[in-house]
Design a protein around this motif. Structure first.
Motif, PDB file in Angstrom:
ATOM      1  N   ASP A   1      -3.426 -13.405 -14.469  1.00 47.27           N
ATOM      2  CA  ASP A   1      -4.367 -12.584 -15.231  1.00 47.27           C
ATOM      3  C   ASP A   1      -3.900 -11.135 -15.143  1.00 47.27           C
ATOM      4  OD1 ASP A   1      -5.288 -11.366 -12.858  1.00 47.27           O
ATOM      5  OD2 ASP A   1      -6.799 -12.910 -12.579  1.00 47.27           O
ATOM      6  N   ALA A   2      -4.491 -10.294 -15.897  1.00 49.67           N
ATOM      7  CA  ALA A   2      -4.069  -8.890 -15.939  1.00 49.67           C
ATOM      8  C   ALA A   2      -4.945  -8.004 -15.060  1.00 49.67           C
ATOM      9  CB  ALA A   2      -4.094  -8.391 -17.376  1.00 49.67           C
ATOM     10  N   ASN A   3      -5.686  -8.605 -14.145  1.00 46.64           N
ATOM     11  CA  ASN A   3      -6.565  -7.827 -13.281  1.00 46.64           C
ATOM     12  C   ASN A   3      -5.776  -7.056 -12.236  1.00 46.64           C
ATOM     13  OD1 ASN A   3      -8.881  -8.761 -14.558  1.00 46.64           O
ATOM     14  ND2 ASN A   3      -9.033 -10.535 -13.220  1.00 46.64           N
ATOM     15  N   GLY A   4      -6.175  -5.809 -12.037  1.00 45.20           N
ATOM     16  CA  GLY A   4      -5.584  -4.998 -10.983  1.00 45.20           C
ATOM     17  C   GLY A   4      -6.457  -5.024  -9.744  1.00 45.20           C
ATOM     18  N   TYR A   5      -5.819  -5.056  -8.588  1.00 41.03           N
ATOM     19  CA  TYR A   5      -6.531  -5.081  -7.323  1.00 41.03           C
ATOM     20  C   TYR A   5      -6.090  -3.907  -6.468  1.00 41.03           C
ATOM     21  CZ  TYR A   5      -7.615  -9.832  -8.732  1.00 41.03           C
ATOM     22  OH  TYR A   5      -8.052 -10.918  -9.431  1.00 41.03           O
ATOM     23  N   GLY A   6      -7.050  -3.136  -6.004  1.00 47.84           N
ATOM     24  CA  GLY A   6      -6.726  -2.037  -5.118  1.00 47.84           C
ATOM     25  C   GLY A   6      -6.265  -2.556  -3.773  1.00 47.84           C
ATOM     26  N   ARG A   7      -5.127  -2.078  -3.329  1.00 47.07           N
ATOM     27  CA  ARG A   7      -4.596  -2.449  -2.022  1.00 47.07           C
ATOM     28  C   ARG A   7      -4.446  -1.188  -1.193  1.00 47.07           C
ATOM     29  NH1 ARG A   7      -3.939  -7.700  -2.716  1.00 47.07           N
ATOM     30  NH2 ARG A   7      -2.839  -8.535  -4.513  1.00 47.07           N
ATOM     31  N   ALA A   8      -4.553  -1.329   0.129  1.00 51.71           N
ATOM     32  CA  ALA A   8      -4.463  -0.148   0.985  1.00 51.71           C
ATOM     33  C   ALA A   8      -3.974  -0.533   2.369  1.00 51.71           C
ATOM     34  CB  ALA A   8      -5.825   0.539   1.086  1.00 51.71           C
ATOM     35  N   LEU A   9      -3.376   0.457   3.015  1.00 52.73           N
ATOM     36  CA  LEU A   9      -2.809   0.261   4.335  1.00 52.73           C
ATOM     37  C   LEU A   9      -2.950   1.562   5.110  1.00 52.73           C
ATOM     38  CD1 LEU A   9      -1.014  -1.939   5.801  1.00 52.73           C
ATOM     39  CD2 LEU A   9       0.911  -0.539   5.104  1.00 52.73           C
ATOM     40  N   LEU A  10      -3.348   1.457   6.372  1.00 53.72           N
ATOM     41  CA  LEU A  10      -3.368   2.617   7.260  1.00 53.72           C
ATOM     42  C   LEU A  10      -2.091   2.615   8.080  1.00 53.72           C
ATOM     43  CD1 LEU A  10      -7.021   2.348   8.571  1.00 53.72           C
ATOM     44  CD2 LEU A  10      -6.144   4.090   6.999  1.00 53.72           C
ATOM     45  N   LEU A  11      -1.392   3.736   8.079  1.00 54.69           N
ATOM     46  CA  LEU A  11      -0.222   3.904   8.936  1.00 54.69           C
ATOM     47  C   LEU A  11      -0.552   4.956   9.983  1.00 54.69           C
ATOM     48  CD1 LEU A  11       2.836   3.907   6.493  1.00 54.69           C
ATOM     49  CD2 LEU A  11       1.891   2.014   7.809  1.00 54.69           C
ATOM     50  N   HIS A  12      -0.443   4.557  11.250  1.00 54.05           N
ATOM     51  CA  HIS A  12      -0.668   5.483  12.353  1.00 54.05           C
ATOM     52  C   HIS A  12       0.691   6.035  12.767  1.00 54.05           C
ATOM     53  CE1 HIS A  12      -2.668   7.387  15.680  1.00 54.05           C
ATOM     54  NE2 HIS A  12      -1.751   6.896  16.492  1.00 54.05           N
ATOM     55  N   MET A  13       0.811   7.363  12.712  1.00 54.21           N
ATOM     56  CA  MET A  13       2.081   8.038  12.972  1.00 54.21           C
ATOM     57  C   MET A  13       2.139   8.594  14.394  1.00 54.21           C
ATOM     58  SD  MET A  13       3.444   7.647  10.097  1.00 54.21           S
ATOM     59  CE  MET A  13       3.321   7.679   8.327  1.00 54.21           C
ATOM     60  N   GLN A  14       3.342   8.905  14.845  1.00 49.62           N
ATOM     61  CA  GLN A  14       3.549   9.485  16.174  1.00 49.62           C
ATOM     62  C   GLN A  14       2.919  10.862  16.314  1.00 49.62           C
ATOM     63  OE1 GLN A  14       7.596   9.646  17.438  1.00 49.62           O
ATOM     64  NE2 GLN A  14       7.911   7.449  17.223  1.00 49.62           N
ATOM     65  N   ARG A  15       2.777  11.545  15.188  1.00 53.87           N
ATOM     66  CA  ARG A  15       2.217  12.897  15.217  1.00 53.87           C
ATOM     67  C   ARG A  15       1.477  13.143  13.902  1.00 53.87           C
ATOM     68  NH1 ARG A  15       5.709  15.610  11.853  1.00 53.87           N
ATOM     69  NH2 ARG A  15       7.851  14.865  11.811  1.00 53.87           N
TER      70      ARG A  15
ATOM     71  N   VAL B   1      -1.484   8.679  -1.280  1.00 52.56           N
ATOM     72  CA  VAL B   1      -1.785   8.790   0.146  1.00 52.56           C
ATOM     73  C   VAL B   1      -2.953   9.751   0.319  1.00 52.56           C
ATOM     74  CG1 VAL B   1      -0.033  10.599   0.424  1.00 52.56           C
ATOM     75  CG2 VAL B   1      -0.793   9.311   2.422  1.00 52.56           C
ATOM     76  N   ALA B   2      -3.770   9.489   1.326  1.00 51.20           N
ATOM     77  CA  ALA B   2      -4.915  10.357   1.625  1.00 51.20           C
ATOM     78  C   ALA B   2      -5.056  10.483   3.137  1.00 51.20           C
ATOM     79  CB  ALA B   2      -6.195   9.764   1.035  1.00 51.20           C
ATOM     80  N   PRO B   3      -5.548  11.623   3.604  1.00 50.24           N
ATOM     81  CA  PRO B   3      -5.812  11.774   5.040  1.00 50.24           C
ATOM     82  C   PRO B   3      -6.984  10.901   5.463  1.00 50.24           C
ATOM     83  CG  PRO B   3      -6.606  13.683   3.839  1.00 50.24           C
ATOM     84  CD  PRO B   3      -5.910  12.816   2.837  1.00 50.24           C
ATOM     85  N   VAL B   4      -7.064  10.617   6.743  1.00 51.48           N
ATOM     86  CA  VAL B   4      -8.175   9.859   7.310  1.00 51.48           C
ATOM     87  C   VAL B   4      -9.011  10.833   8.125  1.00 51.48           C
ATOM     88  CG1 VAL B   4      -8.807   8.012   8.903  1.00 51.48           C
ATOM     89  CG2 VAL B   4      -6.870   7.711   7.349  1.00 51.48           C
ATOM     90  N   ASP B   5     -10.268  10.983   7.740  1.00 51.80           N
ATOM     91  CA  ASP B   5     -11.154  11.915   8.452  1.00 51.80           C
ATOM     92  C   ASP B   5     -11.208  11.592   9.937  1.00 51.80           C
ATOM     93  OD1 ASP B   5     -11.774  13.249   6.115  1.00 51.80           O
ATOM     94  OD2 ASP B   5     -13.621  12.114   5.764  1.00 51.80           O
ATOM     95  N   GLY B   6     -11.031  12.615  10.756  1.00 47.79           N
ATOM     96  CA  GLY B   6     -11.162  12.466  12.196  1.00 47.79           C
ATOM     97  C   GLY B   6      -9.922  11.943  12.902  1.00 47.79           C
ATOM     98  N   ASP B   7      -8.855  11.620  12.143  1.00 49.76           N
ATOM     99  CA  ASP B   7      -7.634  11.099  12.779  1.00 49.76           C
ATOM    100  C   ASP B   7      -6.410  11.660  12.046  1.00 49.76           C
ATOM    101  OD1 ASP B   7      -5.581   9.770  14.007  1.00 49.76           O
ATOM    102  OD2 ASP B   7      -6.467   7.782  13.788  1.00 49.76           O
ATOM    103  N   PRO B   8      -5.945  12.839  12.436  1.00 47.58           N
ATOM    104  CA  PRO B   8      -4.846  13.493  11.719  1.00 47.58           C
ATOM    105  C   PRO B   8      -3.497  12.782  11.848  1.00 47.58           C
ATOM    106  CG  PRO B   8      -5.383  14.718  13.706  1.00 47.58           C
ATOM    107  CD  PRO B   8      -6.436  13.645  13.557  1.00 47.58           C
ATOM    108  N   SER B   9      -3.396  11.791  12.725  1.00 48.04           N
ATOM    109  CA  SER B   9      -2.146  11.038  12.862  1.00 48.04           C
ATOM    110  C   SER B   9      -2.142   9.744  12.055  1.00 48.04           C
ATOM    111  CB  SER B   9      -1.886  10.709  14.335  1.00 48.04           C
ATOM    112  OG  SER B   9      -1.654  11.894  15.058  1.00 48.04           O
TER     113      SER B   9
END
Length: 111
Positions: A80-94, A33-41
């Motif tokens: 195949d044995a290829n790996g794919y980067g996947r990502a999701l943004l979760l917007h939280m209540q706080r 997990v990583a923070p999103v610049d400019g959006d602390p939620s």
């Protein structure tokens, strides 16, 4: 490829979900997990998937510290044995610091 995705939010914190690319944001070999610049939620969750992935179930639990389990369901047949980067943004209540999350990736259908 977009996959069916279900987020089981046992915390009641998730307000929104957005599929995204993590290109250039995190190493491809990681899960986490990583923070999103400019959006602390909003937090960026990322993991490695593959060409045989058919669906993803995410479960978020916790109270003061949180655990997100990413269960990737795989299809039958050769892959195949290829790996794919996947990502999701979760917007939280706080705002919640990324350091408050433990993120795990599992493959329950792996043989």
């Amino acid at each position: 490829m977009l996959l069916p995705l279900v987020v089981h939010d046992r915390t009641g914190l998730v307000l929104g979900i957005v599929s995204t690319s993590k290109s250039g944001q995190t190493p491809l070999s990681d899960v986490g997990v990583a923070p999103v610049d400019g959006d602390p939620s909003t937090l960026l969750f990322y993991w490695i998937g593959g060409s045989c992935d058919r669906a993803i179930d995410m479960t978020l639990v916790g109270d003061t510290r949180y655990k997100l389990t990413i269960a990737t369901h795989m299809g039958d047949g050769a892959c195949d044995a290829n790996g794919y980067g996947r990502a999701l943004l979760l917007h939280m209540q706080r705002p919640i610091a990324a350091e408050m999350f433990d993120v795990y990736s599992t493959f329950p259908d792996a043989r």
